[in-house]
Design an enzyme around this catalytic site. Structure first.
Site, PDB file in Angstrom:
ATOM      1  N   ASP A  71       0.833  -1.204   0.000  1.00  0.00           N
ATOM      2  CA  ASP A  71       0.000   0.000   0.000  1.00  0.00           C
ATOM      3  C   ASP A  71       0.871   1.258   0.000  1.00  0.00           C
ATOM      4  O   ASP A  71       2.088   1.188   0.127  1.00  0.00           O
ATOM      5  CB  ASP A  71      -1.016  -0.013   1.132  1.00  0.00           C
ATOM      6  CG  ASP A  71      -0.392   0.077   2.513  1.00  0.00           C
ATOM      7  OD1 ASP A  71       0.620   0.785   2.693  1.00  0.00           O
ATOM      8  OD2 ASP A  71      -0.928  -0.563   3.436  1.00  0.00           O
ATOM      9  N   TYR A  75       3.829   2.207   2.544  1.00  0.00           N
ATOM     10  CA  TYR A  75       5.151   1.585   2.483  1.00  0.00           C
ATOM     11  C   TYR A  75       5.956   2.371   1.454  1.00  0.00           C
ATOM     12  O   TYR A  75       6.108   1.966   0.297  1.00  0.00           O
ATOM     13  CB  TYR A  75       5.010   0.113   2.084  1.00  0.00           C
ATOM     14  CG  TYR A  75       6.275  -0.716   2.216  1.00  0.00           C
ATOM     15  CD1 TYR A  75       6.774  -1.053   3.466  1.00  0.00           C
ATOM     16  CD2 TYR A  75       6.950  -1.165   1.096  1.00  0.00           C
ATOM     17  CE1 TYR A  75       7.920  -1.826   3.593  1.00  0.00           C
ATOM     18  CE2 TYR A  75       8.092  -1.942   1.212  1.00  0.00           C
ATOM     19  CZ  TYR A  75       8.574  -2.264   2.461  1.00  0.00           C
ATOM     20  OH  TYR A  75       9.711  -3.030   2.581  1.00  0.00           O
ATOM     21  N   PHE A 125      10.451  -6.696  -1.946  1.00  0.00           N
ATOM     22  CA  PHE A 125      11.054  -8.026  -1.986  1.00  0.00           C
ATOM     23  C   PHE A 125      10.067  -9.021  -2.576  1.00  0.00           C
ATOM     24  O   PHE A 125       8.852  -8.809  -2.526  1.00  0.00           O
ATOM     25  CB  PHE A 125      11.440  -8.493  -0.573  1.00  0.00           C
ATOM     26  CG  PHE A 125      12.619  -7.776   0.002  1.00  0.00           C
ATOM     27  CD1 PHE A 125      13.891  -8.315  -0.094  1.00  0.00           C
ATOM     28  CD2 PHE A 125      12.453  -6.559   0.659  1.00  0.00           C
ATOM     29  CE1 PHE A 125      14.984  -7.658   0.443  1.00  0.00           C
ATOM     30  CE2 PHE A 125      13.546  -5.892   1.195  1.00  0.00           C
ATOM     31  CZ  PHE A 125      14.813  -6.436   1.088  1.00  0.00           C
TER      32      PHE A 125
END
Length: 149
Positions: free
Chosen positions: A87, A90, A98
């Site tokens: 979302d 972040y 990752f």
């Protein structure tokens, strides 16, 4: 009327070795992501494979990250969370993306190998659930009722 210039997404790269992202219109609206490290895995091992990018997504949007259709065939890995959702919160300098990989056979992923892809989606609208004793839709027979052919 759609924005002909597209949605602006701020990106930070953690590696000079990986190719820069680009949107290829007319082919697919998914964007490939590449491994930013060489990763060797034995069958049954798990690794978080760095993708070498962090992004600042526009407010109200999220990224959906999934394997490429050839990822399993080429590398023998599956994504452990089936689909990653990133979302817009972040979005910090250290919030590298990752790929959580589980190896089903011995494999080596090299820097710049295309292992997954993403697209940016608007958040779903706010939902209000209304409980009912009966639903008006036609009953299809329950889970798994569509048959084999």
């Amino acid at each position: 009327m759609p924005d002909v210039n597209g949605l602006e997404v701020h990106i930070k790269y953690f590696s000079e070795e990986i190719e820069r992202l680009c949107y290829i219109g007319g082919k697919s609206d998914w964007v490939d992501l590449r491994s930013a490290a060489e990763v060797s895995l034995k069958a049954g091992e798990f690794a978080l494979i760095p993708l070498g990018v962090a992004m600042e997504l526009p407010k109200g949007y999220e990224a959906h990250v999934v394997p490429r259709s050839s990822t399993f065939r080429n590398f023998g890995i599956i994504q452990t969370n089936s689909m990653g959702v990133i979302d817009e919160s972040y979005a910090g300098d250290g919030d590298q993306w990752f790929f959580p990989a589980y190896a089903l056979r011995d494999t080596v992923i090299h820097v710049n190998d295309r292992i997954c892809q993403f697209r940016i989606m608007e958040h779903q609208p706010r939902l209000h659930f209304v409980e009912r004793d009966h639903l008006e839709g036609k009953d299809r027979g329950g889970f798994g009722s569509t048959g084999k052919r």
